[in-house]
Design a protein around this motif. Sequence first.
Motif, mmCIF file in Angstrom:
data_model
loop_
_atom_site.group_PDB
_atom_site.id
_atom_site.type_symbol
_atom_site.label_atom_id
_atom_site.label_comp_id
_atom_site.label_asym_id
_atom_site.label_seq_id
_atom_site.Cartn_x
_atom_site.Cartn_y
_atom_site.Cartn_z
ATOM 1 N N ARG A 119 -22.910 6.114 -67.457
ATOM 2 C CA ARG A 119 -21.479 6.301 -67.746
ATOM 3 C C ARG A 119 -21.094 7.765 -67.638
ATOM 4 N N GLY A 120 -21.927 8.629 -68.201
ATOM 5 C CA GLY A 120 -21.636 10.056 -68.125
ATOM 6 C C GLY A 120 -21.655 10.567 -66.697
ATOM 7 N N TRP A 121 -22.638 10.103 -65.927
ATOM 8 C CA TRP A 121 -22.764 10.557 -64.538
ATOM 9 C C TRP A 121 -21.587 10.095 -63.690
ATOM 10 N N ILE A 122 -21.209 8.820 -63.829
ATOM 11 C CA ILE A 122 -20.123 8.284 -63.006
ATOM 12 C C ILE A 122 -18.780 8.857 -63.440
ATOM 13 N N ASN A 123 -18.627 9.199 -64.710
ATOM 14 C CA ASN A 123 -17.379 9.819 -65.154
ATOM 15 C C ASN A 123 -17.176 11.183 -64.509
ATOM 16 N N TYR A 124 -18.281 11.834 -64.151
ATOM 17 C CA TYR A 124 -18.183 13.146 -63.501
ATOM 18 C C TYR A 124 -18.210 13.008 -61.975
ATOM 19 N N PHE A 125 -19.209 12.284 -61.458
ATOM 20 C CA PHE A 125 -19.390 12.211 -60.008
ATOM 21 C C PHE A 125 -18.665 11.028 -59.369
ATOM 22 N N GLY A 126 -18.006 10.214 -60.171
ATOM 23 C CA GLY A 126 -17.345 9.032 -59.639
ATOM 24 C C GLY A 126 -16.204 9.323 -58.678
ATOM 25 N N ILE A 127 -15.685 10.541 -58.678
ATOM 26 C CA ILE A 127 -14.619 10.873 -57.727
ATOM 27 C C ILE A 127 -15.154 11.000 -56.310
ATOM 28 N N SER A 128 -16.483 11.042 -56.169
ATOM 29 C CA SER A 128 -17.085 11.109 -54.833
ATOM 30 C C SER A 128 -16.658 9.902 -54.007
ATOM 31 N N GLU A 129 -16.316 10.147 -52.751
ATOM 32 C CA GLU A 129 -15.905 9.072 -51.847
ATOM 33 C C GLU A 129 -17.067 8.546 -51.016
ATOM 34 N N TYR A 130 -18.270 8.931 -51.385
ATOM 35 C CA TYR A 130 -19.476 8.549 -50.649
ATOM 36 C C TYR A 130 -20.035 7.256 -51.237
ATOM 37 N N TYR A 131 -19.723 6.129 -50.607
ATOM 38 C CA TYR A 131 -20.131 4.824 -51.137
ATOM 39 C C TYR A 131 -21.477 4.349 -50.585
ATOM 40 N N SER A 132 -21.831 4.768 -49.387
ATOM 41 C CA SER A 132 -22.957 4.199 -48.645
ATOM 42 C C SER A 132 -24.245 4.014 -49.448
ATOM 43 N N PRO A 133 -24.719 5.002 -50.220
ATOM 44 C CA PRO A 133 -26.003 4.814 -50.911
ATOM 45 C C PRO A 133 -25.914 4.043 -52.235
ATOM 46 N N ILE A 134 -24.714 3.710 -52.686
ATOM 47 C CA ILE A 134 -24.562 3.135 -54.019
ATOM 48 C C ILE A 134 -25.222 1.764 -54.163
ATOM 49 N N PRO A 135 -25.043 0.808 -53.211
ATOM 50 C CA PRO A 135 -25.739 -0.474 -53.365
ATOM 51 C C PRO A 135 -27.254 -0.317 -53.441
ATOM 52 N N GLU A 136 -27.807 0.617 -52.678
ATOM 53 C CA GLU A 136 -29.253 0.834 -52.707
ATOM 54 C C GLU A 136 -29.696 1.419 -54.049
ATOM 55 N N ILE A 137 -28.834 2.236 -54.671
ATOM 56 C CA ILE A 137 -29.147 2.766 -56.002
ATOM 57 C C ILE A 137 -29.305 1.615 -56.995
ATOM 58 N N ASP A 138 -28.368 0.667 -56.951
ATOM 59 C CA ASP A 138 -28.441 -0.481 -57.854
ATOM 60 C C ASP A 138 -29.722 -1.279 -57.617
ATOM 61 N N HIS A 139 -30.043 -1.518 -56.355
ATOM 62 C CA HIS A 139 -31.244 -2.284 -56.013
ATOM 63 C C HIS A 139 -32.495 -1.575 -56.537
ATOM 64 N N TRP A 140 -32.558 -0.285 -56.313
ATOM 65 C CA TRP A 140 -33.710 0.523 -56.753
ATOM 66 C C TRP A 140 -33.815 0.553 -58.275
ATOM 67 N N LEU A 141 -32.683 0.690 -58.965
ATOM 68 C CA LEU A 141 -32.689 0.761 -60.424
ATOM 69 C C LEU A 141 -33.102 -0.579 -61.035
ATOM 70 N N ARG A 142 -32.596 -1.680 -60.475
ATOM 71 C CA ARG A 142 -32.992 -2.991 -60.994
ATOM 72 C C ARG A 142 -34.498 -3.211 -60.842
ATOM 73 N N ARG A 143 -35.038 -2.769 -59.718
ATOM 74 C CA ARG A 143 -36.484 -2.926 -59.512
ATOM 75 C C ARG A 143 -37.276 -2.117 -60.532
ATOM 76 N N ARG A 144 -36.818 -0.933 -60.839
ATOM 77 C CA ARG A 144 -37.513 -0.102 -61.824
ATOM 78 C C ARG A 144 -37.435 -0.713 -63.221
ATOM 79 N N VAL A 145 -36.304 -1.313 -63.555
ATOM 80 C CA VAL A 145 -36.178 -1.950 -64.866
ATOM 81 C C VAL A 145 -37.075 -3.186 -64.940
ATOM 82 N N ARG A 146 -37.126 -3.968 -63.848
ATOM 83 C CA ARG A 146 -38.047 -5.110 -63.819
ATOM 84 C C ARG A 146 -39.487 -4.637 -64.005
ATOM 85 N N MET A 147 -39.811 -3.535 -63.399
ATOM 86 C CA MET A 147 -41.145 -2.963 -63.545
ATOM 87 C C MET A 147 -41.459 -2.653 -65.007
#
Length: 223
Positions: A119-147
């Motif tokens: 929440r803190g990160w997106i409140n600051y960096f969320g104005i970025s218009e760079y969407y391309s890597p965001i779905p991969e971030i979610d995929h990577w984070l979910r895998r780490r949590v499953r781990m």
Amino acid sequence: MANILLGDLDKELEKRGHRFVRYADDFLVLVKSHRAGVRVSQSIERFLNRRLKLKVNERKSRVAKTDDTDFLGFTFKGTKIRWSDKAFHQFKWRLKRLTGRSWFVSMGYRMGKIAQYLRGWINYFGISEYYSPIPEIDHWLRRRVRMCYWKQWRRVRTRIRNLLKMGAHPNVAIPMSFSRKGPWKCARTLATQTGMANQWLKDQGLLSVKELWVNIHYPATAR
């Protein structure tokens, strides 16, 4: 203190008609050409040295195109703003720390810390218009949590019981629970992905970076 010391600089830049932005002692002055940038840079350095008795850090100061410039964790691509590579690497490094296997805390506490950071990160960096890597971030984070969950479910019986309770088929849940593969590899298998499904992780409190980003850029759609 920086605002007090550099208030005179703001007034000087305004008097000269420059377009600029400043946060504490970091600032950008925008001009139309490289030649103008060199001239303005030298002039500002003289003003800071002689009038304000301040020394410019030559290592951090330069004349460059906006596309080659980082400012407060952001960079620019044409007319679009995006987070810098350095800021993105720090983001992933911090998430690695929060999802580290050697951090022996409850998953509830871990999820709370991850949510707080996202929440803190997106409140600051969320104005970025760079969407391309965001779905991969979610995929990577979910895998780490499953781990992390898989690491905590040390016993074979615990893994089988939890996967079956979550809806994984016995034909995949049981063999996977006996696997000698490491937690990172196990986190990307049919058993763990169908058991610890995306919705289940969300119910446990895992936030989606994609959803947070969409809420900022397309609030009407997000509702």
